[in-house]
Design an enzyme around this catalytic site. Structure first.
Site, PDB file in Angstrom:
ATOM      1  N   HIS A 109    -170.251 -15.013  57.092  1.00 59.09           N
ATOM      2  CA  HIS A 109    -171.149 -14.312  58.014  1.00 59.09           C
ATOM      3  C   HIS A 109    -172.334 -15.217  58.339  1.00 59.09           C
ATOM      4  CE1 HIS A 109    -172.660 -10.766  60.088  1.00 59.09           C
ATOM      5  NE2 HIS A 109    -173.864 -11.065  59.604  1.00 59.09           N
TER       6      HIS A 109
ATOM      7  N   SER B 180    -175.417 -11.675  64.546  1.00 56.56           N
ATOM      8  CA  SER B 180    -175.160 -10.461  63.777  1.00 56.56           C
ATOM      9  C   SER B 180    -175.628  -9.241  64.572  1.00 56.56           C
ATOM     10  CB  SER B 180    -175.823 -10.568  62.402  1.00 56.56           C
ATOM     11  OG  SER B 180    -175.336  -9.577  61.526  1.00 56.56           O
TER      12      SER B 180
ATOM     13  N   ASP C 200    -165.328 -13.217  57.427  1.00 56.95           N
ATOM     14  CA  ASP C 200    -166.659 -12.630  57.323  1.00 56.95           C
ATOM     15  C   ASP C 200    -166.597 -11.459  56.344  1.00 56.95           C
ATOM     16  OD1 ASP C 200    -169.000 -11.017  57.818  1.00 56.95           O
ATOM     17  OD2 ASP C 200    -169.215 -11.969  59.780  1.00 56.95           O
TER      18      ASP C 200
END
Length: 324
Positions: A297, A140, A268
């Site tokens: 995600h 991320s 996502d």
């Protein structure tokens, strides 16, 4: 991973994001055990690094994880990667971004998606003590920062890391900020992040009075607002728009000069599929794009209920080790 399919009992990007983080099995056997080192940073602050040592550090490569927004070495993906590293006989290290190790850091700065200078300093120090080489994964926010380091380092990156991987990285930060501020995302993810980020920022203000306007920070209801008030000005950006433009890794993937894997699920919730690089338009042969339809995600759950989150770490680590 390009053909990854989530189990039928866990449909949709939100379910594939939330359930794995809360309930997905991360490892078999004992939980990862870390030892912590506190490093003095060049600016007089400190950085905490958690290690899981290899059986033979002299001959085993080191796998380094740069965690996501408000993550740590105990995040679900961190423990899953630690387990895979242990099984592969690798060393494993999780450098914590400032303020994410459980203790507020000393200086006025925190961390951000384009924190490539911090990433570079940490990787260089780890490489100096890892004779068998270093591989790095960023997840991320950490994935975007790691890819930004590879872009900035160019040809010099090869002396530090043999290969890198960015997982669920928000390659278009402006698109990600817009997506996380809409509908369900705003009610769940944006609110969750702000619930920890705002108290940390106010604690930082108590350390360094006058750093920003406390009333504006308390009134912030959007990540974009938080970035305008806190993240951008504290880290040398003119505002959120400038931060998103200059820190995003997506536009500069062509600058990477070491093997790099970029993995993003197309469902996502807050990294929109239409913001991802188009494989047919990416001409850099050093960059591999995996864009499965499923995964959420940093979720990528598999198996019978309640599922596990080992598939992604195993695939990513194996891809990295193929570039030894």
């Amino acid at each position: 991973m390009q053909a990854f399919v989530a189990p039928r009992w866990l449909p949709g990007g939100n379910a594939q994001t939330i359930w794995p983080a809360l309930f997905g099995r991360r490892y078999t056997g004992a939980a990862p055990v870390y030892r912590r080192e506190r490093w003095a940073a060049p600016d007089g602050d400190f950085v905490d690094v958690d290690f899981q040592d290899a059986p033979d550090p002299a001959t085993a490569p080191l796998l380094v994880l740069f965690h996501g927004l408000e993550g740590s070495s105990r995040s679900h993906y961190a423990e899953a990667l630690a387990a895979v590293a242990r099984e592969r006989g690798l060393g494993f290290a999780v450098p914590h971004f400032r303020g994410c190790s459980g203790e507020l850091n000393l200086g006025p700065r925190a961390y951000h998606s384009g924190d490539h200078e911090e990433v570079g300093w940490v990787l260089a120090r780890l490489r100096a003590r890892s004779p068998a080489g270093v591989f790095a994964v960023g997840v991320s926010l950490g994935g975007n920062a790691l890819l930004r380091w590879a872009e900035e380092a160019g040809d010099s990156a090869a002396a530090v890391a043999q290969a890198v991987a960015g997982v669920s990285a928000p390659l278009d930060l402006a698109a990600g900020a817009e997506a996380i501020g809409r509908g369900f995302n705003r009610l769940v993810y944006e609110r969750m992040f702000l619930s920890t980020m705002k108290p940390k920022a106010l604690a930082k203000l108590a350390q360094h009075p006058g750093l920003f306007d406390a009333d504006r920070l308390r009134a912030a209801r959007r990540l974009r607002d938080f970035d305008n008030i806190f993240t951008a000005p504290l880290h040398g950006f003119a505002g959120a728009a400038d931060y998103y433009a200059r820190a995003a890794a997506g536009p500069r993937l062509g600058d990477i000069r070491i093997p790099a894997l970029v993995l993003n699920a197309r469902n996502d919730p807050f990294v929109p599929g239409d913001s991802l690089p188009v494989p047919q338009q990416l001409t850099n042969p050093r960059v591999t794009l995996w864009q499965p339809r499923h995964g959420g995600h940093v979720g990528f759950p598999q198996g019978a209920w309640p599922g596990h989150v080992r598939t992604m770490p195993e695939a990513v680590v194996d891809w990295l080790l193929a570039h030894r």
